[in-house]
Design a protein around this motif. Structure first.
Motif, PDB file in Angstrom:
ATOM      1  N   ILE A   1      -6.666   4.288  -9.942  1.00 38.42           N
ATOM      2  CA  ILE A   1      -7.999   3.746  -9.633  1.00 38.42           C
ATOM      3  C   ILE A   1      -8.529   4.533  -8.430  1.00 38.42           C
ATOM      4  CG2 ILE A   1      -9.357   1.733  -8.939  1.00 38.42           C
ATOM      5  CD1 ILE A   1      -7.151  -0.069  -9.955  1.00 38.42           C
ATOM      6  N   PRO A   2      -9.604   5.252  -8.617  1.00 39.27           N
ATOM      7  CA  PRO A   2     -10.134   5.977  -7.452  1.00 39.27           C
ATOM      8  C   PRO A   2     -10.748   4.999  -6.449  1.00 39.27           C
ATOM      9  CG  PRO A   2     -11.533   6.302  -9.381  1.00 39.27           C
ATOM     10  CD  PRO A   2     -10.369   5.481  -9.836  1.00 39.27           C
ATOM     11  N   ALA A   3     -10.534   5.270  -5.171  1.00 40.21           N
ATOM     12  CA  ALA A   3     -11.160   4.440  -4.136  1.00 40.21           C
ATOM     13  C   ALA A   3     -12.671   4.669  -4.194  1.00 40.21           C
ATOM     14  CB  ALA A   3     -10.617   4.824  -2.772  1.00 40.21           C
ATOM     15  N   GLN A   4     -13.410   3.607  -3.953  1.00 40.53           N
ATOM     16  CA  GLN A   4     -14.874   3.716  -3.974  1.00 40.53           C
ATOM     17  C   GLN A   4     -15.343   4.481  -2.738  1.00 40.53           C
ATOM     18  OE1 GLN A   4     -16.577   2.433  -6.670  1.00 40.53           O
ATOM     19  NE2 GLN A   4     -14.487   2.059  -7.375  1.00 40.53           N
ATOM     20  N   PRO A   5     -16.103   5.553  -2.946  1.00 34.86           N
ATOM     21  CA  PRO A   5     -16.598   6.261  -1.753  1.00 34.86           C
ATOM     22  C   PRO A   5     -17.589   5.389  -0.988  1.00 34.86           C
ATOM     23  CG  PRO A   5     -17.561   7.174  -3.756  1.00 34.86           C
ATOM     24  CD  PRO A   5     -16.573   6.149  -4.195  1.00 34.86           C
ATOM     25  N   GLU A   6     -17.565   5.509   0.308  1.00 34.18           N
ATOM     26  CA  GLU A   6     -18.455   4.710   1.142  1.00 34.18           C
ATOM     27  C   GLU A   6     -19.044   5.618   2.208  1.00 34.18           C
ATOM     28  OE1 GLU A   6     -18.220   0.563   3.736  1.00 34.18           O
ATOM     29  OE2 GLU A   6     -16.397   1.627   3.194  1.00 34.18           O
TER      30      GLU A   6
ATOM     31  N   TYR B   1       2.938  -2.330  20.950  1.00 34.82           N
ATOM     32  CA  TYR B   1       3.327  -2.128  22.337  1.00 34.82           C
ATOM     33  C   TYR B   1       2.628  -0.906  22.910  1.00 34.82           C
ATOM     34  CZ  TYR B   1       7.022  -5.460  21.449  1.00 34.82           C
ATOM     35  OH  TYR B   1       7.703  -6.582  21.125  1.00 34.82           O
TER      36      TYR B   1
ATOM     37  N   SER C   1      -3.592  -8.005  13.757  1.00 38.94           N
ATOM     38  CA  SER C   1      -2.374  -7.196  13.748  1.00 38.94           C
ATOM     39  C   SER C   1      -2.813  -5.754  13.543  1.00 38.94           C
ATOM     40  CB  SER C   1      -1.419  -7.616  12.620  1.00 38.94           C
ATOM     41  OG  SER C   1      -1.819  -7.036  11.397  1.00 38.94           O
TER      42      SER C   1
ATOM     43  N   GLY D   1      -2.288  -3.880  11.144  1.00 39.58           N
ATOM     44  CA  GLY D   1      -2.692  -3.617   9.767  1.00 39.58           C
ATOM     45  C   GLY D   1      -3.995  -4.270   9.372  1.00 39.58           C
ATOM     46  N   HIS D   2      -4.555  -5.119  10.223  1.00 38.05           N
ATOM     47  CA  HIS D   2      -5.816  -5.788   9.889  1.00 38.05           C
ATOM     48  C   HIS D   2      -7.004  -5.004  10.451  1.00 38.05           C
ATOM     49  CE1 HIS D   2      -3.203  -9.320   9.190  1.00 38.05           C
ATOM     50  NE2 HIS D   2      -4.165  -9.700   8.392  1.00 38.05           N
ATOM     51  N   PRO D   3      -8.114  -5.042   9.747  1.00 34.72           N
ATOM     52  CA  PRO D   3      -9.316  -4.422  10.321  1.00 34.72           C
ATOM     53  C   PRO D   3      -9.883  -5.304  11.441  1.00 34.72           C
ATOM     54  CG  PRO D   3      -9.810  -5.417   8.183  1.00 34.72           C
ATOM     55  CD  PRO D   3      -8.335  -5.601   8.411  1.00 34.72           C
TER      56      PRO D   3
END
Lengths: 94, 341
Positions: free
Chosen positions: A10-15, A39, A68, A70-72
């Motif tokens: 699945i290609p990522a949607q360009p943005e 840290y 965290s 990993g979160h945006p």
């Protein structure tokens, strides 16, 4: 016999991303720090701020702590950042 | 669909998928239009139906890609509703797909299945719980990993940067042994009806087996579980997220014989799975020098007893249970299995 090869990708949607205009000078600007919880992330960011404060009298508008690494950054935090700061630095650290 | 070609034999076709990098290292089952359609039909899905989105990857997951990977993994069509449910789970923001999948931590995607669907499709909840030999367990787990690799670009060296990883990354799916448990199943704890089926996805960093054949009461055995939970090298001890404890037959009977409720087990483990701040500072798991009071200030492995998921599973015989410790920045997510079967 012919066989079809199936493509499971699945290609990522360009943005398109619009960068905020870069300030010509840093003097007296308000700075937001975005730390990713790892840290030394905050330690490095605060050292950078101190350096910018000494050189350009940059003021600290606030430190945003992500949920965290990993979160945006949340939309609410981004809005706060846009309202209160002229520039921002995101740190990673580990 | 890609291009048509004429393989000389089945091995040639399988090799074509290897050549394109569409495998996890094992051979895949080459899909056909019929097998993909059967997979979609089993879950009453249209091929372009959106199953979920990984927002941080900007990727929308459609039913046809889920079906393709499920066929390639070796799933039977009746497994598809379970696969789809797990895909919905990994799209939940709390699960933090991008973090768990990309991290150097190298976590395994664990799928815990509850409800009648598990028996219906032959998911193993007993002996050899995490081992090989059970098609539903192995292929459902593998379908998710193939989807991660093929469709979500979670490939080694790309967006999977595991330092070491674990063989459980290949496939890790099991069912709770609800028939044997004296307690309510896990999905009922999460608010689902016993007659409903669910999947719970969990980012598993470590699998630790806990052995105790001499304990005659719950406490000595649970001390061993708590010790495994609080091991100094785990991510859990610092991140305090969530974890799963699987109690196998003999240890479960130990609890039942003593009249313990599940909540009692959780509270005992919560109280005892901890390290003092001084201990953690001495081994440099948290920063700073040991201060006055650190010897008597404790940090628990999780923030609350309900962060410990306790389920029944594994063989009736044998004094082994297991702790599944979590990757640092992820919370488990439960989704319903939707089916018209």
């Amino acid at each position: 016999m012919d066989f079809a090869l199936f493509d499971p990708t699945i290609p990522a949607q360009p943005e398109s991303i619009h960068y905020a205009p870069r300030p010509k000078r840093l003097n007296n600007l308000k700075l937001a720090l975005i730390e990713n919880t790892k840290y030394n992330s905050k330690t490095i960011l605060l050292k950078l701020f101190k350096e910018l404060e000494d050189r350009y009298q940059v003021q600290l508008a606030g430190v945003i702590r992500k949920q965290s690494a990993g979160h945006p950054v949340t939309a609410a935090d981004l809005e706060t950042c846009a309202k209160t700061a002229d520039i921002a630095i995101a740190g990673i650290g580990d | 669909m890609q291009n048509n070609f004429t393989p000389q034999d089945a091995a040639d076709l399988i090799e074509a998928y290897y050549q394109r990098g569409f495998t996890d290292g094992f051979p895949v089952v080459p899909p056909s239009q019929d097998s993909v359609s059967a997979m979609l039909a089993a879950a009453s899905l249209q091929q372009d139906q959106v199953i979920g989105e990984i927002v941080t990857r900007n990727v929308v997951i459609t039913a046809d890609k889920v079906a393709l990977n499920a066929v390639m993994a070796g799933c039977l069509p009746e497994y598809m509703p379970v696969v789809v449910s797990a895909v919905r789970g990994i799209c939940h923001p709390d699960f933090n797909y991008h973090g768990m999948a990309t991290s150097t931590g190298g976590a395994a995607l664990t799928i815990l299945v509850n409800g009648p669907m598990a028996d219906r499709i032959g998911l193993n909840s007993g002996e050899n719980l995490f081992g090989p030999g059970f098609r539903a367990n192995m292929t459902i787990g593998r379908a998710l990993r193939l989807l991660m690799m093929n469709s979500l670009n979670t490939r080694p060296g790309g967006l999977d940067r595991s330092t070491i990883g674990t063989p459980a990354k290949i496939s890790f799916c099991f069912a709770e042994n609800e028939q044997r448990s004296p307690w309510e199943p896990f999905h009922v704890e999460r608010g689902f009806h016993p007659g409903e089926s669910t999947t719970t996805v969990f980012a598993c960093q470590d699998i630790i087996q806990v052995y105790n054949q001499l304990a005659q009461t719950p406490e000595p055995f649970l001390e061993g579980v708590a010790d495994a939970m609080a091991n100094m090298g785990s991510m859990n001890i610092v991140s305090q997220q969530n974890l799963i404890v699987v109690l196998a037959g003999e240890h479960l009977r130990l609890m039942t014989k003593a009249g313990w409720k599940k909540q009692q087990v959780k509270h005992y483990l919560f109280d005892h799975a901890r390290r003092s701040v001084a201990e953690l500072k001495k081994v440099k798991r948290i920063p700073g020098e040991v201060q006055a009071g650190d010897e008597t200030t404790y940090r628990h492995v999780v923030n609350q007893p309900d962060d410990i998921v306790v389920v029944s599973g594994g063989g009736d015989v044998g004094t082994f249970s297991a702790c599944l410790l979590s990757w640092g920045g992820s919370r488990s997510a439960t989704a319903m299995v939707t089916t018209r079967i």
